[in-house]
Design a protein around this motif. Structure first.
Motif, PDB file in Angstrom:
ATOM      1  N   ARG A 193       0.838  -1.210   0.000  1.00  0.00           N
ATOM      2  CA  ARG A 193       0.000   0.000   0.000  1.00  0.00           C
ATOM      3  C   ARG A 193       0.869   1.255   0.000  1.00  0.00           C
ATOM      4  NH1 ARG A 193      -4.336  -1.986   4.424  1.00  0.00           N
ATOM      5  NH2 ARG A 193      -5.171  -3.632   3.115  1.00  0.00           N
ATOM      6  N   ALA A 194       1.933   1.202   0.777  1.00  0.00           N
ATOM      7  CA  ALA A 194       2.822   2.362   0.835  1.00  0.00           C
ATOM      8  C   ALA A 194       3.434   2.613  -0.534  1.00  0.00           C
ATOM      9  CB  ALA A 194       3.901   2.133   1.881  1.00  0.00           C
ATOM     10  N   LYS A 195       3.835   1.514  -1.191  1.00  0.00           N
ATOM     11  CA  LYS A 195       4.433   1.650  -2.519  1.00  0.00           C
ATOM     12  C   LYS A 195       3.428   2.263  -3.491  1.00  0.00           C
ATOM     13  CE  LYS A 195       7.635   0.470  -5.687  1.00  0.00           C
ATOM     14  NZ  LYS A 195       8.539  -0.662  -5.685  1.00  0.00           N
ATOM     15  N   LEU A 196       2.172   1.807  -3.407  1.00  0.00           N
ATOM     16  CA  LEU A 196       1.133   2.341  -4.286  1.00  0.00           C
ATOM     17  C   LEU A 196       0.949   3.846  -4.041  1.00  0.00           C
ATOM     18  CD1 LEU A 196      -0.980   1.773  -6.454  1.00  0.00           C
ATOM     19  CD2 LEU A 196      -2.603   1.194  -4.661  1.00  0.00           C
ATOM     20  N   ALA A 197       0.962   4.230  -2.765  1.00  0.00           N
ATOM     21  CA  ALA A 197       0.798   5.649  -2.431  1.00  0.00           C
ATOM     22  C   ALA A 197       1.947   6.474  -3.006  1.00  0.00           C
ATOM     23  CB  ALA A 197       0.712   5.823  -0.916  1.00  0.00           C
ATOM     24  N   LEU A 198       3.166   5.961  -2.900  1.00  0.00           N
ATOM     25  CA  LEU A 198       4.317   6.689  -3.447  1.00  0.00           C
ATOM     26  C   LEU A 198       4.216   6.798  -4.972  1.00  0.00           C
ATOM     27  CD1 LEU A 198       7.371   5.288  -1.414  1.00  0.00           C
ATOM     28  CD2 LEU A 198       5.842   7.183  -0.860  1.00  0.00           C
ATOM     29  N   SER A 199       3.751   5.715  -5.573  1.00  0.00           N
ATOM     30  CA  SER A 199       3.662   5.727  -7.032  1.00  0.00           C
ATOM     31  C   SER A 199       2.562   6.691  -7.483  1.00  0.00           C
ATOM     32  CB  SER A 199       3.488   4.301  -7.553  1.00  0.00           C
ATOM     33  OG  SER A 199       2.324   4.173  -8.306  1.00  0.00           O
ATOM     34  N   ARG A 200       1.455   6.764  -6.725  1.00  0.00           N
ATOM     35  CA  ARG A 200       0.394   7.733  -7.054  1.00  0.00           C
ATOM     36  C   ARG A 200       0.906   9.161  -6.976  1.00  0.00           C
ATOM     37  NH1 ARG A 200      -4.632   5.472  -3.622  1.00  0.00           N
ATOM     38  NH2 ARG A 200      -5.307   3.849  -5.059  1.00  0.00           N
ATOM     39  N   ALA A 201       1.818   9.387  -6.050  1.00  0.00           N
ATOM     40  CA  ALA A 201       2.388  10.738  -5.914  1.00  0.00           C
ATOM     41  C   ALA A 201       3.520  10.946  -6.920  1.00  0.00           C
ATOM     42  CB  ALA A 201       2.875  10.945  -4.493  1.00  0.00           C
ATOM     43  N   VAL A 228      -3.867   2.701   5.035  1.00  0.00           N
ATOM     44  CA  VAL A 228      -4.489   2.691   3.706  1.00  0.00           C
ATOM     45  C   VAL A 228      -3.831   3.787   2.856  1.00  0.00           C
ATOM     46  CG1 VAL A 228      -6.721   1.739   4.417  1.00  0.00           C
ATOM     47  CG2 VAL A 228      -6.328   4.197   4.591  1.00  0.00           C
ATOM     48  N   THR A 229      -3.849   3.577   1.541  1.00  0.00           N
ATOM     49  CA  THR A 229      -3.093   4.488   0.662  1.00  0.00           C
ATOM     50  C   THR A 229      -3.480   5.958   0.845  1.00  0.00           C
ATOM     51  OG1 THR A 229      -4.669   4.054  -1.087  1.00  0.00           O
ATOM     52  CG2 THR A 229      -2.632   2.794  -1.134  1.00  0.00           C
ATOM     53  N   HIS A 230      -4.781   6.224   1.040  1.00  0.00           N
ATOM     54  CA  HIS A 230      -5.188   7.634   1.163  1.00  0.00           C
ATOM     55  C   HIS A 230      -4.583   8.320   2.382  1.00  0.00           C
ATOM     56  CE1 HIS A 230      -7.815   7.509  -2.228  1.00  0.00           C
ATOM     57  NE2 HIS A 230      -8.493   6.481  -1.750  1.00  0.00           N
ATOM     58  N   ASN A 231      -4.179   7.532   3.361  1.00  0.00           N
ATOM     59  CA  ASN A 231      -3.570   8.117   4.559  1.00  0.00           C
ATOM     60  C   ASN A 231      -2.039   8.123   4.481  1.00  0.00           C
ATOM     61  OD1 ASN A 231      -3.627   9.226   7.207  1.00  0.00           O
ATOM     62  ND2 ASN A 231      -3.129   7.186   8.032  1.00  0.00           N
ATOM     63  N   ILE A 232      -1.491   7.633   3.369  1.00  0.00           N
ATOM     64  CA  ILE A 232      -0.027   7.577   3.259  1.00  0.00           C
ATOM     65  C   ILE A 232       0.462   8.682   2.325  1.00  0.00           C
ATOM     66  CG2 ILE A 232       1.963   6.166   2.579  1.00  0.00           C
ATOM     67  CD1 ILE A 232       0.206   3.689   3.278  1.00  0.00           C
ATOM     68  N   VAL A 233       1.358   9.507   2.831  1.00  0.00           N
ATOM     69  CA  VAL A 233       1.866  10.605   2.011  1.00  0.00           C
ATOM     70  C   VAL A 233       3.308  10.339   1.620  1.00  0.00           C
ATOM     71  CG1 VAL A 233       0.278  12.300   3.016  1.00  0.00           C
ATOM     72  CG2 VAL A 233       2.543  12.013   4.006  1.00  0.00           C
ATOM     73  N   SER A 234       3.700  10.910   0.493  1.00  0.00           N
ATOM     74  CA  SER A 234       5.041  10.741  -0.048  1.00  0.00           C
ATOM     75  C   SER A 234       5.863  11.986   0.283  1.00  0.00           C
ATOM     76  CB  SER A 234       4.904  10.547  -1.565  1.00  0.00           C
ATOM     77  OG  SER A 234       6.136  10.729  -2.207  1.00  0.00           O
ATOM     78  N   LEU A 235       6.981  11.800   0.984  1.00  0.00           N
ATOM     79  CA  LEU A 235       7.783  12.952   1.420  1.00  0.00           C
ATOM     80  C   LEU A 235       9.255  12.745   1.085  1.00  0.00           C
ATOM     81  CD1 LEU A 235       6.350  13.525   5.032  1.00  0.00           C
ATOM     82  CD2 LEU A 235       5.757  14.806   2.963  1.00  0.00           C
ATOM     83  N   CYS A 236       9.948  13.824   0.785  1.00  0.00           N
ATOM     84  CA  CYS A 236      11.400  13.731   0.656  1.00  0.00           C
ATOM     85  C   CYS A 236      11.942  13.489   2.077  1.00  0.00           C
ATOM     86  CB  CYS A 236      11.985  14.999   0.027  1.00  0.00           C
ATOM     87  SG  CYS A 236      12.019  16.429   1.112  1.00  0.00           S
TER      88      CYS A 236
END
Ligand SMILES: [Zn+2]
Ligand SMILES: [Zn+2]
Length: 274
Positions: free
Chosen positions: A167-175, A218-226
């Motif tokens: 899920r985390a990977k999916l969230a990063l890829s969406r971002a 869940v992906t909607h709660n996972i954000v992609s950050l530097c």
């Protein structure tokens, strides 16, 4: 070297009370005046019911006209923690019960500071492993998102919630592997993903999972950050965090309501202010 002080809060105080009324100041009677003079910049550990529930740095000490408690000390950088007193007893061989304000001696102070440093390192090591796993996860392995929280797993010292790397990977890829604070925050090409290196962060953090009926992983709660923004959102002062939270919350608002996690910006602020 920094000193460590134990400050028990009496039974007439509850931890919630303390959080509300004393989030920046503690008042004490003149009995401890001499001790106080030695206390500037010390680390203070607040204890209650055999638990160390908060850690802070003393920033200044002042006197007031209050008849019973004329000494005020102000502190910065308060962190609410939850460490049983017995743990420190093991490390330092404490004999006393410490019912009063106590400045610990050099060697005890050092042992405790070492322990806290180790504790922080351990947390980061864990997150590093998680970020590495995410990088290597295969996006095609993602399972359906479940809305019921997983049961926490019992760890060595405390329980934790398992996190799903797919899920985390999916969230990063969406971002699109960009930093959601500012897409100009580029880092380096990750060996694992062949993309700009970013880290996954749970906007509503797991330490409130037990109070929330829906799964936070869940992906909607996972954000992609530097990596820089990631450290910042964990370690910066509350005012700096606030700006970041505003940006991230607005970006994720729609998604969060889909998964029943729209808790409101003020609740999010209060979670991060602790
Ligand atoms: Zn994080
Ligand atoms: Zn960034």
């Amino acid at each position: 070297m920094k000193k460590v002080i134990l400050q028990p809060i009496g039974n007439d105080n509850s931890i919630d009370n303390f959080k509300e009324k004393n989030s920046k100041r503690w008042a004490e009677s003149t009995k401890y005046k001499k001790d106080w003079e030695e206390s500037k910049e010390a680390i203070v550990l607040f204890t209650h019911d055999s638990v160390i529930f908060a850690k802070a740095t003393i920033s200044s000490i002042e006197t007031s006209n209050h008849t019973k408690y004329p000494l005020n000390y102000y502190y910065d950088d308060i962190k609410f923690i939850n460490i049983p007193f017995s743990k420190l007893r093991k490390i330092t061989n404490f004999q006393d019960i410490y019912r009063n304000y106590t400045i610990l001696n050099k060697s005890m102070s050092q042992k405790i500071l070492d322990y806290f440093e180790l504790l922080e390192l351990k947390i980061y090591k864990k997150d590093e492993d998680y970020q590495k796993d995410i990088g290597e996860a295969n996006l095609f392995d993602i399972k359906d998102e479940s809305e019921t929280p997983k049961e926490p797993k019992k760890g060595k010292n405390k329980s934790y919630y398992p996190r799903n790397k797919f899920r985390a990977k999916l969230a990063l890829s969406r971002a699109a592997y960009t930093c959601e604070i500012d897409s100009n925050h580029t880092t380096f090409i990750s060996k694992a993903t062949n993309e700009n290196y970013v880290e996954a962060h749970h906007l509503i953090p797991f330490n409130v999972q037990s109070e929330i009926d829906y799964n936070l992983d869940v992906t909607h709660n996972i954000v992609s950050l530097c990596p820089n923004c990631h450290k910042k959102i964990h370690l910066a002062s509350f005012n700096d965090k606030k700006k970041m939270l505003d940006t991230l919350y607005n970006k994720h608002l729609e998604g969060l309501s889909i998964v029943h996690l729209d808790i409101g910006i003020d609740s999010l602020f209060s979670i991060y202010s602790e």
